[in-house]
Design a protein around this motif. Structure first.
Motif, PDB file in Angstrom:
ATOM      1  N   GLN A  41       0.823  -1.215   0.000  1.00 12.21           N
ATOM      2  CA  GLN A  41       0.000   0.000   0.000  1.00 12.21           C
ATOM      3  C   GLN A  41       0.853   1.260   0.000  1.00 12.21           C
ATOM      4  O   GLN A  41       0.462   2.267  -0.582  1.00 12.21           O
ATOM      5  N   SER A 295     -13.346   7.460   8.499  1.00 14.83           N
ATOM      6  CA  SER A 295     -12.276   7.902   7.595  1.00 14.83           C
ATOM      7  C   SER A 295     -11.915   9.371   7.781  1.00 14.83           C
ATOM      8  O   SER A 295     -10.763   9.739   7.598  1.00 14.83           O
TER       9      SER A 295
ATOM     10  N   ILE B  58     -16.111   3.733   4.733  1.00 13.86           N
ATOM     11  CA  ILE B  58     -14.750   4.221   4.489  1.00 13.86           C
ATOM     12  C   ILE B  58     -14.723   5.023   3.199  1.00 13.86           C
ATOM     13  O   ILE B  58     -15.077   4.515   2.136  1.00 13.86           O
ATOM     14  N   ASP B  59     -14.298   6.276   3.313  1.00 11.05           N
ATOM     15  CA  ASP B  59     -14.184   7.145   2.135  1.00 11.05           C
ATOM     16  C   ASP B  59     -12.709   7.384   1.862  1.00 11.05           C
ATOM     17  O   ASP B  59     -11.951   7.692   2.767  1.00 11.05           O
ATOM     18  N   ALA B  61     -11.685   9.625  -0.414  1.00 12.65           N
ATOM     19  CA  ALA B  61     -11.556  10.982  -0.973  1.00 12.65           C
ATOM     20  C   ALA B  61     -11.027  10.978  -2.404  1.00 12.65           C
ATOM     21  O   ALA B  61     -10.053  11.657  -2.726  1.00 12.65           O
ATOM     22  N   ASP B  63      -9.478   8.705  -4.096  1.00 14.79           N
ATOM     23  CA  ASP B  63      -8.292   7.892  -4.385  1.00 14.79           C
ATOM     24  C   ASP B  63      -8.698   6.426  -4.607  1.00 14.79           C
ATOM     25  O   ASP B  63      -9.065   5.723  -3.664  1.00 14.79           O
ATOM     26  N   VAL B  64      -8.630   5.981  -5.874  1.00 13.45           N
ATOM     27  CA  VAL B  64      -9.100   4.634  -6.189  1.00 13.45           C
ATOM     28  C   VAL B  64      -8.120   3.568  -5.698  1.00 13.45           C
ATOM     29  O   VAL B  64      -8.526   2.504  -5.238  1.00 13.45           O
ATOM     30  N   ALA B  65      -6.814   3.862  -5.783  1.00 10.18           N
ATOM     31  CA  ALA B  65      -5.833   2.888  -5.276  1.00 10.18           C
ATOM     32  C   ALA B  65      -6.022   2.668  -3.780  1.00 10.18           C
ATOM     33  O   ALA B  65      -5.836   1.567  -3.274  1.00 10.18           O
ATOM     34  N   ALA B  66      -6.410   3.733  -3.084  1.00 16.12           N
ATOM     35  CA  ALA B  66      -6.645   3.599  -1.642  1.00 16.12           C
ATOM     36  C   ALA B  66      -7.849   2.702  -1.368  1.00 16.12           C
ATOM     37  O   ALA B  66      -7.914   2.072  -0.316  1.00 16.12           O
ATOM     38  N   ILE B  68      -8.406  -0.040  -2.954  1.00 14.43           N
ATOM     39  CA  ILE B  68      -7.790  -1.375  -2.922  1.00 14.43           C
ATOM     40  C   ILE B  68      -7.114  -1.596  -1.566  1.00 14.43           C
ATOM     41  O   ILE B  68      -7.287  -2.644  -0.932  1.00 14.43           O
ATOM     42  N   SER B  69      -6.373  -0.576  -1.104  1.00 13.13           N
ATOM     43  CA  SER B  69      -5.670  -0.711   0.184  1.00 13.13           C
ATOM     44  C   SER B  69      -6.652  -0.972   1.321  1.00 13.13           C
ATOM     45  O   SER B  69      -6.425  -1.821   2.177  1.00 13.13           O
ATOM     46  N   ARG B  70      -7.769  -0.216   1.308  1.00 18.04           N
ATOM     47  CA  ARG B  70      -8.728  -0.373   2.407  1.00 18.04           C
ATOM     48  C   ARG B  70      -9.448  -1.723   2.312  1.00 18.04           C
ATOM     49  O   ARG B  70      -9.794  -2.308   3.329  1.00 18.04           O
ATOM     50  N   GLU B  72      -7.982  -4.443   1.285  1.00 18.99           N
ATOM     51  CA  GLU B  72      -6.988  -5.346   1.884  1.00 18.99           C
ATOM     52  C   GLU B  72      -7.056  -5.270   3.413  1.00 18.99           C
ATOM     53  O   GLU B  72      -6.997  -6.294   4.101  1.00 18.99           O
TER      54      GLU B  72
END
Lengths: 324, 304
Positions: A41, A295, B58-59, B61, B63-66, B68-70, B72
């Motif tokens: 990440q 968040s 979970i937002d 903001a 960020d689309v890659a985030a 994926i992170s969230r 995970e």
């Protein structure tokens, strides 16, 4: 006493963060899978922050890294649409990063514009070009070659846990390679030592005969290429590209370098300290999400923790100066 | 002794029951700041509360890659289900992590993907039926119709297909132009310019009976062109789709823009929760797309 706080306060704070999550998330936080996740990440941030360290060593900034990351992703994606092969598209995107970085260097070093102003302007320029190149659209789906998106999902398998494969993510490996390279450049070469000399006292460095102009110019090439690489990693991770997707990297990368600076003896940017800063930010996102913290509250907390860390370090340093 | 036993028994029962009763569901979106998304989440949360779930919204903001992170992170955390409100094509890496861990992912107006168990959304075909039939009936089954479509974008392309079929079924309706406006500035300005050109080419009153637009922006552009040409008195009927605030305002004011179709965002959220409940109860999901009914918006209900 203040010396001890200054030297180890930051480190203790970071360990406290890890300990806090380890206690609150006993079953999931300190697992290999979770840490591999975190490493993946933060990989894009790590690349941007590591290369940002190179210019911050001289006391400079590069605010254009986020929009350069977006631009590089969009350039590669548009080339994919034109059926250009993956290696050529990647090289072209990295080339755009190199050119953009050198352009920043010319503006800061040869023309003599303050880095804050020069890179704020190129931030807008790169972002605009990204919109022009992509037509403002998100490029995704069949336009992106499967192998490009698969890269970010894959990696060498290093074990099995709970009957699920444990992989060392490719993105993590890329970040590690970049950090090692930057570490060698900054810590093991005369080039790196000269950059630190400029950061210490630019005028003295010039009088000592260092080619300050060329050193500053070239250093911005690192942030340009680093940002472009991070943009490609981002595009691979989301198997798509749009003209704004990397923008958020800039502020977080600068925050990571500052966090790292609280760890070093003389308050200078060091790439391994930057890495620690990156990891703390990644751990906070990961741990607070798992603890189901809202968040928006998470963002407030992350900002507050940066302030506390950097603030403590500043107080410690002031105490030291007073004593001296 | 009895009291103590009871207490122990009570504590044991509570301890045993807790993991069973509270299902944990994570809702992850990059778009929470957008008004529509907020309605989805409100509808979802209200239904989830009735079902007694622990919901974590979970937002990231934008960020689309985030995202994926969230995903995970919540997979590591071990949630029971994940709800996404983002194009699944962009978060394939996260979807495969959830799939490996056996955690179902449900789309809340997200798009279809083999790794999305169910996607709950509005039926684009049905929305186009509402407005194209409205136009056909309103002009008595005869006249010249202008269509604004956008075939490069699949969710809008399906709307055009339906309007083609409906208008084609009326022998006295002729589609005199099928315009694909330039949408780079939002679509209103270019639609207006194209409509102005068409009005100039068809100067006779009554030579254009209706404008059918596959979404609201071209409808608004056409309305502006008709007003600028001073031809709002000819009874040209305009319809859009999506019922955005600007369209609702135009419809409520009672001019040429007569109808649009509203998606029921809150119901999409509530139905998403119902779909998650079905999956968690072990139901075999055959139909992987669930449609929530939409509503025709006219002057009669545009203010609601």
């Amino acid at each position: 006493m203040t010396g001890i706080i200054r030297r180890f306060g930051g480190l203790a704070g970071m360990l406290a963060v890890v300990l806090f999550f380890a206690i609150n998330l006993p079953e999931t936080f300190l697992t290999a899978r979770n840490w591999l996740n975190i490493s993946q990440q933060v990989s894009m941030l790590a690349v941007v922050a590591a290369t940002m360290t190179v210019v911050m060593v001289m006391g400079d900034f590069d605010l254009s890294v986020g929009s350069m990351a977006s631009l590089a992703g969009v350039v590669a994606a548009v080339l994919f649409v034109q059926e250009v092969s993956i290696p050529v598209a990647i090289l072209a995107a990295l080339g755009v990063g190199l050119l953009g970085g050198l352009f920043n260097g010319v503006m800061v070093s040869l023309v003599g514009i303050l880095p804050f102003v020069a890179t704020l302007a190129t931030l807008t320029v790169f972002s605009g070009i990204a919109f022009v190149v992509s037509d403002g659209r998100t490029i995704f789906g069949r336009d992106i070659p499967a192998a490009f998106g698969d890269f970010a999902r894959g990696g060498p398998q290093i074990g099995m846990v709970d009957e699920r494969a444990l992989i060392l993510p490719n993105l993590t490996l890329v970040a590690v390679v970049v950090i090692v390279l930057i570490w060698i450049v900054l810590e093991q070469t005369s080039y790196g030592r000269r950059l630190y000399a400029i950061g210490g006292n630019s005028e003295a460095a010039r009088l000592a005969g260092l080619p300050v102009m060329w050193l500053r110019l070239s250093a911005f090439a690192f942030t340009g290429v680093g940002a472009a690489l991070a943009g490609l990693m981002y595009a691979s991770r989301v198997a798509s590209a749009n003209p704004t997707q990397g923008d958020g990297l800039m502020l977080t990368a600068i925050a990571a370098v500052f966090l790292g600076m609280t760890l070093t003896r003389d308050g200078q940017p060091r790439v391994l300290a930057t890495l620690a800063g990156v990891l703390v930010l990644g751990v906070l996102d990961n741990g607070l999400t798992q603890m189901r913290v809202d968040s928006y509250v998470r963002e407030v907390l992350v900002g507050a923790i940066i302030l506390i860390a950097v603030g403590l370090s500043a107080l410690g340093r002031r105490g030291l100066t007073r004593r001296a | 002794m009895t009291l103590r036993k009871t207490l122990i028994g009570f504590a044991a029962a509570a301890g045993m029951a807790a993991p069973l009763s509270a299902q944990e569901v994570a809702v992850i979106t990059p778009y929470l700041a957008q008004p529509g998304t907020q309605f989805y989440v409100d509808g979802f949360s209200a239904r989830a509360e009735e079902l007694g779930w622990d919901v974590n919204v979970i937002d990231t903001a934008g960020d689309v890659a985030a995202v994926i992170s969230r995903i995970e992170d919540v997979v590591t955390q071990g949630v029971d289900a994940i709800v996404i409100n983002v194009d699944p094509a962009q978060i394939g890496a996260g979807l495969s992590v959830a799939a490996d861990a056996g955690i179902p992912v449900v789309g809340m107006d997200a798009g279809s993907d083999p790794l999305v168990a169910v996607n709950v959304t509005s039926n684009g075909y049905a929305m186009a039926v509402e407005t194209s039939v409205y136009v056909a009936n309103r002009i008595g089954g005869e006249g010249n119709v202008v269509m604004f479509t956008f075939d490069p974008f699949p969710p809008v392309q399906v709307r055009g297909v339906i309007a083609d079929a409906v208008f084609g079924n009326y022998p006295d309706i002729e589609v005199i132009d099928r315009i694909t406006p330039d949408v780079s500035d939002g679509g209103i300005a270019d639609s207006r310019a194209q409509m102005e050109a068409l009005l100039a080419a068809n100067p006779e009153p009554g030579s254009i009976s209706a404008v059918w637009a596959a979404w609201d922006q071209p409808a608004i552009g056409a309305l502006q062109a008709i007003q600028a040409a001073g031809r709002e008195g000819e009874g040209i009927v305009i319809t859009g789709i999506d019922a955005n605030p600007q369209a609702r305002e135009a419809i409520a004011s009672g001019g040429n823009f007569e109808a649009s179709v509203a998606q029921d965002f809150e119901q999409i959220g509530a139905t998403t929760a119902d779909s998650v409940a079905r999956i968690l109860s072990g139901a075999d999901i055959v139909q992987r797309v669930v449609y929530v009914p939409t509503r025709l918006i006219t002057a009669a209900n545009a203010d609601e």
